[in-house]
Design a protein around this motif. Structure first.
Motif, PDB file in Angstrom:
ATOM      1  N   GLN A  63       0.739  -1.244  -0.157  1.00  9.96           N
ATOM      2  CA  GLN A  63      -0.016  -0.061  -0.040  1.00  9.96           C
ATOM      3  C   GLN A  63       0.955   1.427  -0.010  1.00  9.96           C
ATOM      4  O   GLN A  63       1.453   1.717   0.990  1.00  9.96           O
ATOM      5  CB  GLN A  63      -0.749   0.087   1.368  1.00  9.96           C
ATOM      6  N   LEU A  64       1.196   1.798  -1.230  1.00 13.03           N
ATOM      7  CA  LEU A  64       2.355   2.723  -1.375  1.00 13.03           C
ATOM      8  C   LEU A  64       2.038   3.997  -0.433  1.00 13.03           C
ATOM      9  O   LEU A  64       2.938   4.338   0.105  1.00 13.03           O
ATOM     10  CB  LEU A  64       2.362   3.147  -2.947  1.00 13.03           C
ATOM     11  N   GLY A  65       0.838   4.576  -0.472  1.00 14.52           N
ATOM     12  CA  GLY A  65       0.312   5.790   0.244  1.00 14.52           C
ATOM     13  C   GLY A  65       1.017   5.687   1.817  1.00 14.52           C
ATOM     14  O   GLY A  65       1.718   6.544   2.367  1.00 14.52           O
ATOM     15  N   PHE A  66       0.440   4.367   2.459  1.00 13.43           N
ATOM     16  CA  PHE A  66       0.860   4.150   3.699  1.00 13.43           C
ATOM     17  C   PHE A  66       2.146   3.944   3.900  1.00 13.43           C
ATOM     18  O   PHE A  66       2.939   4.094   5.056  1.00 13.43           O
ATOM     19  CB  PHE A  66      -0.349   2.884   4.189  1.00 13.43           C
ATOM     20  N   THR A 139      -0.846   9.264   2.105  1.00 19.66           N
ATOM     21  CA  THR A 139       0.356   9.721   2.939  1.00 19.66           C
ATOM     22  C   THR A 139      -0.004  11.018   3.735  1.00 19.66           C
ATOM     23  O   THR A 139       0.524  11.389   4.718  1.00 19.66           O
ATOM     24  CB  THR A 139       1.064  10.278   1.865  1.00 19.66           C
ATOM     25  N   ALA A 140      -0.618  12.072   3.034  1.00 22.27           N
ATOM     26  CA  ALA A 140      -1.224  13.540   3.702  1.00 22.27           C
ATOM     27  C   ALA A 140      -2.025  13.013   4.857  1.00 22.27           C
ATOM     28  O   ALA A 140      -1.764  13.757   5.958  1.00 22.27           O
ATOM     29  CB  ALA A 140      -2.000  14.109   2.642  1.00 22.27           C
ATOM     30  N   MET A 142      -1.810  10.316   6.926  1.00 21.72           N
ATOM     31  CA  MET A 142      -0.782   9.910   7.922  1.00 21.72           C
ATOM     32  C   MET A 142       0.174  10.867   8.467  1.00 21.72           C
ATOM     33  O   MET A 142       0.511  11.008   9.490  1.00 21.72           O
ATOM     34  CB  MET A 142      -0.038   8.654   7.474  1.00 21.72           C
ATOM     35  N   LEU A 143       0.593  11.996   7.726  1.00 17.31           N
ATOM     36  CA  LEU A 143       1.409  12.967   8.068  1.00 17.31           C
ATOM     37  C   LEU A 143       0.591  14.055   8.852  1.00 17.31           C
ATOM     38  O   LEU A 143       1.352  14.445  10.028  1.00 17.31           O
ATOM     39  CB  LEU A 143       1.917  13.793   6.671  1.00 17.31           C
ATOM     40  N   LEU A 144      -0.722  14.179   8.618  1.00 17.91           N
ATOM     41  CA  LEU A 144      -1.583  15.015   9.472  1.00 17.91           C
ATOM     42  C   LEU A 144      -1.720  14.365  10.798  1.00 17.91           C
ATOM     43  O   LEU A 144      -1.753  14.803  11.782  1.00 17.91           O
ATOM     44  CB  LEU A 144      -2.899  15.321   8.487  1.00 17.91           C
ATOM     45  N   GLN A 145      -2.110  13.130  10.638  1.00 14.22           N
ATOM     46  CA  GLN A 145      -2.121  12.239  11.999  1.00 14.22           C
ATOM     47  C   GLN A 145      -0.813  12.280  12.712  1.00 14.22           C
ATOM     48  O   GLN A 145      -0.998  12.606  13.986  1.00 14.22           O
ATOM     49  CB  GLN A 145      -2.537  10.906  11.677  1.00 14.22           C
ATOM     50  N   GLU A 146       0.160  12.092  12.462  1.00 17.92           N
ATOM     51  CA  GLU A 146       1.540  12.317  12.968  1.00 17.92           C
ATOM     52  C   GLU A 146       1.596  13.467  13.628  1.00 17.92           C
ATOM     53  O   GLU A 146       2.155  13.345  14.920  1.00 17.92           O
ATOM     54  CB  GLU A 146       2.642  11.597  11.947  1.00 17.92           C
ATOM     55  N   TYR A 147       1.463  14.510  12.872  1.00 20.88           N
ATOM     56  CA  TYR A 147       1.776  15.635  13.317  1.00 20.88           C
ATOM     57  C   TYR A 147       0.728  16.253  14.754  1.00 20.88           C
ATOM     58  O   TYR A 147       1.388  16.569  15.646  1.00 20.88           O
ATOM     59  CB  TYR A 147       1.462  16.854  12.268  1.00 20.88           C
ATOM     60  N   SER A 148      -0.610  15.946  14.351  1.00 24.13           N
ATOM     61  CA  SER A 148      -1.403  16.010  15.474  1.00 24.13           C
ATOM     62  C   SER A 148      -1.232  15.196  16.826  1.00 24.13           C
ATOM     63  O   SER A 148      -1.286  15.888  17.797  1.00 24.13           O
ATOM     64  CB  SER A 148      -2.816  15.855  15.037  1.00 24.13           C
ATOM     65  N   GLU A 149      -1.195  14.062  16.730  1.00 20.61           N
ATOM     66  CA  GLU A 149      -0.731  13.021  17.597  1.00 20.61           C
ATOM     67  C   GLU A 149       0.602  13.260  18.409  1.00 20.61           C
ATOM     68  O   GLU A 149       0.599  13.337  19.655  1.00 20.61           O
ATOM     69  CB  GLU A 149      -0.993  11.802  17.370  1.00 20.61           C
ATOM     70  N   THR A 150       1.594  13.767  17.635  1.00 17.71           N
ATOM     71  CA  THR A 150       2.863  14.187  18.325  1.00 17.71           C
ATOM     72  C   THR A 150       2.589  15.306  19.305  1.00 17.71           C
ATOM     73  O   THR A 150       3.192  15.333  20.160  1.00 17.71           O
ATOM     74  CB  THR A 150       3.869  14.447  17.218  1.00 17.71           C
ATOM     75  N   LEU A 151       2.032  16.499  18.496  1.00 11.30           N
ATOM     76  CA  LEU A 151       1.848  17.561  19.303  1.00 11.30           C
ATOM     77  C   LEU A 151       0.840  17.039  20.631  1.00 11.30           C
ATOM     78  O   LEU A 151       1.228  17.787  21.616  1.00 11.30           O
ATOM     79  CB  LEU A 151       0.891  18.678  18.588  1.00 11.30           C
ATOM     80  N   ILE A 152      -0.157  16.489  20.710  1.00 10.60           N
ATOM     81  CA  ILE A 152      -0.973  16.311  21.563  1.00 10.60           C
ATOM     82  C   ILE A 152      -0.378  15.336  22.603  1.00 10.60           C
ATOM     83  O   ILE A 152      -0.665  15.359  23.811  1.00 10.60           O
ATOM     84  CB  ILE A 152      -2.336  15.879  21.036  1.00 10.60           C
ATOM     85  N   GLY A 153       0.260  14.176  22.078  1.00  9.84           N
ATOM     86  CA  GLY A 153       0.752  12.969  22.993  1.00  9.84           C
ATOM     87  C   GLY A 153      -0.134  11.995  23.024  1.00  9.84           C
ATOM     88  O   GLY A 153       0.417  10.964  23.999  1.00  9.84           O
ATOM     89  N   GLU A 154      -1.339  11.767  22.130  1.00 10.92           N
ATOM     90  CA  GLU A 154      -1.732  10.568  22.308  1.00 10.92           C
ATOM     91  C   GLU A 154      -2.596  10.457  20.948  1.00 10.92           C
ATOM     92  O   GLU A 154      -2.868  11.539  20.264  1.00 10.92           O
ATOM     93  CB  GLU A 154      -2.822  10.389  23.365  1.00 10.92           C
ATOM     94  N   PRO A 155      -3.120   9.325  20.838  1.00 12.36           N
ATOM     95  CA  PRO A 155      -3.932   9.084  19.488  1.00 12.36           C
ATOM     96  C   PRO A 155      -5.301  10.000  19.585  1.00 12.36           C
ATOM     97  O   PRO A 155      -6.125   9.955  20.593  1.00 12.36           O
ATOM     98  CB  PRO A 155      -4.396   7.700  19.513  1.00 12.36           C
ATOM     99  N   ILE A 156      -5.695  10.394  18.473  1.00 11.92           N
ATOM    100  CA  ILE A 156      -6.851  11.078  18.194  1.00 11.92           C
ATOM    101  C   ILE A 156      -7.880  10.096  17.946  1.00 11.92           C
ATOM    102  O   ILE A 156      -8.312  10.056  16.602  1.00 11.92           O
ATOM    103  CB  ILE A 156      -6.936  12.268  17.471  1.00 11.92           C
TER     104      ILE A 156
END
Length: 226
Positions: A63-66, A139-140, A142-156
């Motif tokens: 799954q190339l995007g992921f 990809t976008a 996952m990048l948005l997810q990584e950014y948000s959850e790194t800032l917050i500190g837990e999965p959304i």
């Protein structure tokens, strides 16, 4: 000419070489060669689409995007990534992402609008790139997810993710990779982020870097529009 950061194409190249797959077809008949990709700046949309299509074919069932998304970090967005990484909160980071995304990829816009329940982020494509748009969206997201959850500190886990593709056979690949509620067949590629996450203070907030990054991006945007 529409252009995009070379990071995504470099990741495709790296993955092929890591697996011992000849990457020569990535560059067949294109203006961007291996050395130019590794050492140069932005590449054309045409060359980028060719790299994605060819990489998808050579990698087979992946799954190339992921695959790309799992290797991405917000700093892959260059100056835009620096700005949002140093933002005071997720809300302000997303607002800057909306303002300056086209400096990262000239044919992509991000809309970040406030709602009664939080904020909706929409990925908008200004050019038709065919089926490879799906890879870019994965990809976008996952990048948005990584950014948000790194800032917050837990999965959304209470995010709502709407994808503009029909439900695929490998649906669980999406629901296992993307946190929150995932749905398909939407009118647009969007993420709803609940209000409670938006104004939490970011541990990465850097006032001077935040200010300077926005000034730099504003100048680049002015130069691009001249």
């Amino acid at each position: 000419m529409d252009r995009i950061s070379p990071v995504y194409a470099r990741l495709v190249l790296r993955e092929l070489e890591r697996r011992g797959i000849d990457p020569t077809p990535l560059f067949a008949g294109k203006s961007t060669g291996r050395n130019e990709l590794l050492r140069g700046g932005d590449i054309s949309l045409q060359d980028f689409v060719h790299v994605l299509r060819t990489g998808d074919r050579l990698l087979g069932d992946e799954q190339l995007g992921f695959l790309l998304g799992r290797q991405m970090h917000v700093l892959a967005m260059g100056p835009v990534g620096v700005a949002i990484a140093s933002a005071p909160s997720l809300r302000e980071g997303l607002q800057v992402l909306e303002s300056f995304t086209r400096l990262h990829a000239t044919y992509v816009d991000i809309a970040a609008r406030s709602t009664l329940h939080g904020m909706t982020v929409t990925i908008l494509y200004q050019r038709d790139t065919g089926y490879v748009e799906r890879f870019h969206t994965e990809t976008a997201m996952m990048l948005l997810q990584e950014y948000s959850e790194t800032l917050i500190g837990e999965p959304i886990s209470d995010a709502r993710i709407r994808l503009a593709i029909q439900e695929p056979e490998n649906r669980t690949e999406y629901t296992n990779t993307l946190h929150g509620q995932v749905s398909f067949g939407a009118a647009a590629n969007e993420v709803d982020i609940p209000y409670r996450w938006l104004d939490l203070p970011s541990p990465s907030y850097h006032p001077e870097l935040w200010r300077q990054a926005q000034m730099t991006l504003s100048q680049e945007l002015r130069e691009q529009s001249e």
